[in-house]
Scaffold this active site. Structure first.
Site, PDB file in Angstrom:
ATOM      1  N   LYS A 496     -37.896  12.933 -23.538  1.00  0.00           N
ATOM      2  CA  LYS A 496     -37.331  11.540 -22.943  1.00  0.00           C
ATOM      3  C   LYS A 496     -38.562  10.625 -23.240  1.00  0.00           C
ATOM      4  CE  LYS A 496     -39.136  12.534 -18.152  1.00  0.00           C
ATOM      5  NZ  LYS A 496     -38.938  13.102 -17.185  1.00  0.00           N
ATOM      6  N   ARG A 594     -34.066  11.017  -5.514  1.00  0.00           N
ATOM      7  CA  ARG A 594     -33.766  10.060  -6.910  1.00  0.00           C
ATOM      8  C   ARG A 594     -32.520  10.290  -7.344  1.00  0.00           C
ATOM      9  NH1 ARG A 594     -37.878  10.470 -11.824  1.00  0.00           N
ATOM     10  NH2 ARG A 594     -36.674  12.468 -12.272  1.00  0.00           N
ATOM     11  N   TYR A 722     -58.409 -16.626 -24.646  1.00  0.00           N
ATOM     12  CA  TYR A 722     -57.586 -17.690 -23.514  1.00  0.00           C
ATOM     13  C   TYR A 722     -57.966 -17.926 -22.459  1.00  0.00           C
ATOM     14  CZ  TYR A 722     -53.475 -17.519 -26.879  1.00  0.00           C
ATOM     15  OH  TYR A 722     -52.409 -17.586 -27.916  1.00  0.00           O
ATOM     16  N   MET A 771     -51.622 -11.211 -27.319  1.00  0.00           N
ATOM     17  CA  MET A 771     -50.406 -10.769 -27.719  1.00  0.00           C
ATOM     18  C   MET A 771     -50.390  -9.474 -28.684  1.00  0.00           C
ATOM     19  SD  MET A 771     -46.620 -11.996 -28.692  1.00  0.00           S
ATOM     20  CE  MET A 771     -46.372 -13.170 -27.333  1.00  0.00           C
TER      21      MET A 771
HETATM   22  C1  LIG Z   1     -39.709  13.844 -16.730  1.00  0.00           C
HETATM   23  C2  LIG Z   1     -39.256  15.103 -15.887  1.00  0.00           C
HETATM   24  C3  LIG Z   1     -39.793  16.335 -16.049  1.00  0.00           C
HETATM   25  C4  LIG Z   1     -41.281  16.450 -16.775  1.00  0.00           C
HETATM   26  O1  LIG Z   1     -42.135  16.187 -15.734  1.00  0.00           O
HETATM   27  P1  LIG Z   1     -43.714  16.297 -16.309  1.00  0.00           P
HETATM   28  O2  LIG Z   1     -44.542  15.773 -14.907  1.00  0.00           O
HETATM   29  O3  LIG Z   1     -44.035  15.234 -17.304  1.00  0.00           O
HETATM   30  O4  LIG Z   1     -44.164  17.713 -16.540  1.00  0.00           O
HETATM   31  C5  LIG Z   1     -39.334  17.414 -15.440  1.00  0.00           C
HETATM   32  N1  LIG Z   1     -38.054  17.281 -14.613  1.00  0.00           N
HETATM   33  C6  LIG Z   1     -37.573  16.190 -14.620  1.00  0.00           C
HETATM   34  C7  LIG Z   1     -36.337  16.105 -13.807  1.00  0.00           C
HETATM   35  C8  LIG Z   1     -38.055  15.122 -15.177  1.00  0.00           C
HETATM   36  O5  LIG Z   1     -37.537  13.832 -15.132  1.00  0.00           O
END
Ligand SMILES: *Cc1c(COP(=O)(O)O)cnc(C)c1O
Length: 828
Positions: A496, A594, A722, A771
Site C-alpha cells: 500500500k 478502525r 526565509y 519548497m
Molecule cells: C499496514 C498494515 C499492515 C502492515 O503493518 P506494518 O507495521 O507495516 O508491518 C498489516 N495489516 C494491516 C491491516 C495494515 O493496514
C-alpha cells in the site's frame, strides 16, 4: 557430452521414468529463467524458502522433458511414483538423494573433461572484481571462461563451470561460502590449478566459530593448486597458508615477498608504484586510488608477472582497466518506457542473465534491447553472434538496436526488427524519442561504448533528488522474515501507499518473482495499476469503495469486507451467474477500532453470507494496535484471543476453513507463536524493524539522495533563507541542496534539526526548509557544487531522523513525493 541415462549412473540415482535418452545441454535450477525448454534438464532443488518440485508441472507445460527430483510425492498432485506417467507422459525422471549434489556431480564431471588451467578466487572481498579484471587483463592471451557476475555459491559455481567448452584456454571462477563443509564441494567442481586468496574480513562471520576456522575452510579450495597468489600482509591468511604448505606466490607492501611493492604514491587520480620482482625493479601506474581497487590490481599484477607478460604490455593493459559495474538499474524513461540499465561487462553470460531479468519484467508487453559489440574471448565472431541471436530469439525480444561495427557486421543473423549503428554517437544523432513507446528497454553495452549517454537520452528530465531502492536489501529483509515463519505459514506483503514510498510495480514484481502468497494495497486503483502492469499474484484491497466492486471483479482483486454496508455493496455488484465466485476477506475488529466487524455484527454477517453462496471467504483477519511496543503485549494477547474466538465462530458457521491472520511486521518478531495461517509483512520489508529489537538484522532499502546546487560564503551577521531564521553568527560556508518540503523533506528538519552526509561528512540544515531546496551549514567541510548528499539511507537512518521530528519512519517513507525519481537496483 552426457546423456540422461549416463547421469543416472554418475549419481547412482533411481531412473523413475525414461522416455527418450536426451543429451544434457542446458541445466536449469530456476523455473523463472527458462530459455531453452526442449534441451534443458531441470534440477528440482529444495531451498530454504522454495521447493523446485513445485514448478515441475509448469515447466512440463512449457516443454521441459528432463527432471532430476528428490521425491515424486513432493510434486503437487503426485501421490505415488506411478502417477508420474499419467501426469507427465513424455518426461524423464531421475530420483536422487539430493538434486543439488547431483547438479554438482554433473558439473564436476563436466569440468574433468577439460584439461585447461583453472584459477579459483576466494576471500571476503574483491572476488568478483579480481575475476573480471583478470579476465580483461588476460584477454589478449587467453580465451577465458568465468563466473557470470558473482555466481559463487553452491548453485552458482556449478552453473559457472557448466559453461566450459573446448574453445576455452583458461577458466577463472570465484567461490564463496557461508558455512563449514561447503568449500570441499566447490573445490570438487572447480578443480582449480591456481588460486587467489583476496583477503579476509575481520568481522565475525556467522557460520564459523572463528576467523582461523573461516580461513582454514576457505583454504580447502587450494589444496591441489600449483600456485596460490596472496598478499602476505594479511597475517592470519599468511600464517594459515604457510601452515597448510600450499605452493604460493606472495606480494607485499611492507615486507620481503616474491613481489615487493617498494614505494608508492597517489598522483592525478592514479596510484603509482615501484616494485621488485626477481631482482628487477619495475614501475606501474594503476588508474584507481582507493585501497580496495589497489589491492585488487596488485593481485592481478602478480598473476601477469608470473605469466611473463612483458612489463610495457602490463602497463598498457592496466591503463585500460575499467571499474566493474555490479548494479543493474531500473528507471523510468520517456513515453511510458522503462530502462534496465546494465553496464556490467558485456559478455555472453552477462547478456543471458540480463535477458532473464528483462523477461521477468511484466510491465510492458514490448521488450527491446540496445546492445553493443560483445567482449567475449572464447568464441569466433561467427559463433558468438549466432549465440547472441539465439539468446535474443529465445527470450522473445521484440526489437534490437545494435551499436558497433562488429554486431552490425553480423546483422543478418538477427531475425527480429533491428537497426544498427556504427557507434553511440551515430545512434544519438539519429535518436527520435517518438520511436520508443511503452516498452521496456535493456541497455547492455561494453564500457567503451559509453551507454550512459544513451541512458540520459532515454530518461525523463532529471531532478536532482532520487530515491535509490536497493532490491537486494529488500530480498534480504524478505528472507529475514521468511526465516521466522513456519513452513506452512503464508506470507502476505503490504504494498500500500506506493509500497511505503518505494514504488509499487517494481516491489510487487520482485515479490512475485520471490513467490510471496499475497499482495495488499489500500485502494482499488493501486490494485488495478498492478494488474495492468502484469502482476498476477492474488491482491487484497483494504478499502474498496462501494462503487468499485465491478472494477474489482474485472481485475480479479479481492476486497476486504469490513462492514455490513460494504458487504451489501459487494453483493449488489455480483453477476447473476450462480457459479460465479467472489473471493472476499473479512476484517474483524478486536481492539484497533478502525475498520472491521465487531462481535455484535456477526449474526447479521453470517446470515448474509449463508444467503450468498457466491461469496467465498478466503481469509479472516484482524490488526494489532500495539504490536511494536512491549508495553502493550497484554493488550496484543487480548486481541489475539478475541480474534481466535471470533474466527472460530466464522469457520463454524461457514462450514469451511479460512486463512486466519493477525500479525504485522512487529507481530512476526514479537509473537511467533501466533502466525496462524498467514502473516502480513509491511514496514519490515523496507528495512525498519518496528519492535527495535532486531534492527541490525535488516538492511537499508531506500536511500534518499540529492546534490549540492551551490556553495557560497556568507559574512558574519547575514541570515540564510526565509524569515531570516538561519543566522550566521560568524562567517559561514553555505551549501544549497536540491530537496525541499515538496519532495517530502519535512519542514521540521529546518534550523539544524536535519542532518545529512556529504562525502562522509555530517552537515546540518541552516534556516527554514524551502519548497524545493534547503540550505546546509558546511563551514570547514570539503564540499563543492555537484557533490552527492545522503538525506537518509545507510548512515543517516530513517529511524533516527523520524525520532528527531517526533514522527515514525512510516510517515517519512510515504511522504517522499512522487516527483522524486525512483531508481531500483540489484547486483543480481
Ligand atoms: C499496514 C498494515 C499492515 C502492515 O503493518 P506494518 O507495521 O507495516 O508491518 C498489516 N495489516 C494491516 C491491516 C495494515 O493496514
Amino acid at each position: 557430452m552426457l546423456r540422461f541415462k549416463d547421469l543416472a549412473e554418475l549419481t547412482h540415482g533411481n531412473l523413475l521414468q525414461l522416455k527418450q535418452d536426451y543429451l544434457i545441454q542446458h541445466v536449469l535450477t530456476d523455473s523463472r529463467k527458462l530459455a531453452h525448454p526442449a534441451s534443458s534438464l531441470f534440477f528440482a532443488i529444495k531451498g530454504s524458502f522454495n521447493d523446485g518440485h513445485q514448478y515441475i508441472a509448469n515447466l512440463y507445460k512449457r516443454g521441459v522433458r528432463q527432471f532430476v527430483i528428490e521425491d515424486s510425492r513432493a510434486i503437487p498432485g503426485i501421490k505415488q511414483t506411478d502417477a508420474l506417467d499419467r501426469a507427465f507422459p513424455e518426461a524423464n525422471f531421475l530420483q536422487v538423494n539430493s538434486s543439488l549434489a547431483a547438479l554438482q556431480k554433473l558439473t564436476a564431471y563436466h569440468r574433468s573433461q577439460f584439461a585447461l588451467p583453472v584459477m579459483a578466487i576466494t576471500g571476503s572481498n574483491g572476488k568478483t572484481i579480481v575475476k573480471e579484471w583478470l579476465a580483461q587483463l588476460l584477454s589478449p592471451d587467453e580465451r577465458v571462461v568465468k563466473s557470470p557476475r558473482s555466481y559463487n555459491s553452491q548453485i552458482g559455481v556449478p552453473l559457472s563451470v557448466w559453461q566450459i567448452n573446448q574453445n576455452h584456454t583458461l577458466g577463472i571462477f570465484e567461490a564463496g561460502i557461508s558455512r563449514i563443509g561447503e568449500m570441499e564441494k566447490l573445490t570438487a567442481i572447480i578443480q582449480p590449478t591456481e588460486g587467489i586468496f583476496t583477503n579476509i574480513g575481520q568481522a565475525h562471520a556467522q557460520g564459523f566459530a572463528s576467523l582461523e576456522q573461516k580461513i582454514t575452510e576457505k583454504l580447502k579450495l587450494f589444496k591441489n593448486v600449483e600456485c596460490l597468489y596472496y598478499c602476505r600482509d594479511h597475517v592470519p591468511v599468511h600464517e594459515a597458508i604457510v601452515a597448510a604448505k600450499i605452493p604460493a606466490f606472495t606480494w607485499s607492501r611492507h615486507q620481503p615477498a616474491d613481489l615487493r611493492i617498494v614505494n608508492s604514491a597517489l598522483q592525478n587520480n592514479h596510484f603509482a608504484c615501484k616494485f621488485q620482482y626477481q631482482q628487477q625493479t619495475g614501475t606501474l601506474l594503476i588508474p584507481f586510488t582507493d585501497e580496495a581497487s589497489i589491492e585488487n590490481c596488485l593481485h592481478c599484477l602478480a598473476v601477469l608477472l608470473v605469466r611473463q607478460v612483458p612489463l610495457p604490455e602490463i602497463q598498457q593493459r592496466f591503463l585500460k582497466l575499467s571499474p566493474v559495474a555490479m548494479r543493474l538499474e531500473m528507471k523510468e524513461a520517456i513515453n511510458g518506457c522503462y530502462l534496465l540499465d546494465d553496464s556490467y561487462n558485456n559478455d555472453l553470460s552477462g547478456l543471458s542473465i540480463a535477458l532473464d531479468v528483462l523477461q521477468n519484467q511484466t510491465r510492458t508487453v514490448k521488450k527491446s534491447v540496445v546492445l553493443s559489440d560483445l567482449l567475449e574471448s572464447g568464441l569466433s565472431e561467427e559463433v558468438l553472434y549466432s549465440q547472441v541471436a539465439e539468446l535474443i530469439r529465445v527470450h522473445r525480444i521484440d526489437r534490437l538496436i545494435g551499436i558497433g561495427l562488429v554486431i552490425g557486421h553480423h546483422k543478418l543473423k538477427f531475425e527480429l526488427p533491428a537497426e544498427f549503428f556504427a557507434d553511440t554517437n551515430e545512434f544519438l544523432i539519429n535518436f527520435n524519442p517518438d520511436n520508443y513507446q511503452q516498452e521496456t528497454i535493456l541497455l547492455k553495452g561494453a564500457r567503451i561504448f559509453e551507454f550512459e549517454k544513451i541512458v540520459s537520452a532515454f530518461q525523463r528530465k532529471v531532478h536532482g533528488t532520487v530515491l535509490e531502492v536497493n532490491l537486494d536489501a529488500l530480498v534480504h529483509n524478505l528472507n529475514f522474515y521468511r526465516a521466522k515463519l513456519a513452513p506452512e505459514t503464508k506470507l502476505m506483503v503490504m504494498v500500500k501507499a506506493f509500497a511505503y514510498g518505494s514504488g509499487s510495480y517494481e516491489i510487487a514484481n520482485l515479490l512475485q518473482f520471490h513467490r510471496v502468497d499475497y499482495l495488499t494495497v489500500a485502494y482499488p486503483d493501486e490494485g488495478i495499476s498492478l494488474r495492468r502492469h502484469g502482476i498476477s499474484l492474488p491482491i487484497m484491497v483494504m478499502s474498496p469503495s462501494p462503487d468499485s466492486f465491478t472494477k474489482l471483479q474485472q481485475y480479479q482483486l479481492e476486497p476486504e469486507i469490513y462492514s455490513l454496508e460494504i458487504l451489501e455493496a459487494c453483493m449488489k455488484a455480483l453477476p447473476s451467474d450462480p457459479n460465479y465466485r467472489q473471493n472476499i476477506h473479512l476484517k474483524l475488529d478486536t481492539g484497533m477500532h478502525r475498520l472491521g466487524f465487531t462481535e455484535t455484527d456477526l449474526e447479521v454477517l453470517f446470515a448474509r453470507l449463508a444467503a450468498t453462496p457466491q461469496l467465498q471467504v478466503i481469509s479472516a483477519f484482524s490488526h494489532l494496535a500495539g504490536a511494536d511496543e512491549a508495553m502493550y503485549n497484554d493488550f496484543s494477547q487480548l486481541q489475539i484471543s478475541r480474534f481466535r474466538a471470533m474466527v472460530q465462530r466464522v469457520e463454524n458457521t461457514l462450514g469451511y476453513k479460512v486463512i486466519k491472520h493477525i500479525l504485522n511486521s512487529a507481530g512476526i518478531v514479537r509473537f511467533p507463536e501466533h502466525q496462524m495461517d498467514m502473516v502480513r509483512l509491511g514496514i519490515g520489508l523496507y528495512g525498519v524493524e518496528a519492535t527495535g529489537t532486531e534492527q541490525d538484522a535488516l538492511r537499508t532499502v531506500g536511500q534518499l539522495k540529492t546534490t549540492i546546487s551551490q556553495v557560497k560564503g556568507v559574512a558574519a551577521g547575514e541570515t540564510v533563507g526565509y524569515s531570516r531564521k538561519g543566522i550566521a553568527d560568524e562567517p559561514k560556508q553555505i551549501a544549497t541542496i536540491a530537496i525541499g518540503y515538496a519532495d517530502g523533506y519535512d519542514r521540521r528538519f529546518g534550523n539544524g534539526v536535519g542532518q545529512v552526509l556529504i562525502k562522509g561528512q555530517q552537515a546540518a540544515t541552516i534556516g527554514n526548509i524551502c519548497m524545493d531546496m534547503c540550505m546546509l551549514d558546511v563551514t570547514g567541510l570539503d564540499v563543492k557544487a555537484g557533490d552527492e548528499v545522503e538525506v537518509f539511507g545507510e548512515n543517516i537512518t530513517i529511524g533516527k531522523m523520524a525520532r528527531k521530528i517526533g514522527t515514525i519512519p512510516y510517515e517519512l517513507l510515504t511522504n517522499i513525493s512522487g516527483r522524486v525519481k525512483r531508481v531500483f537496483y540489484a547486483e543480481l
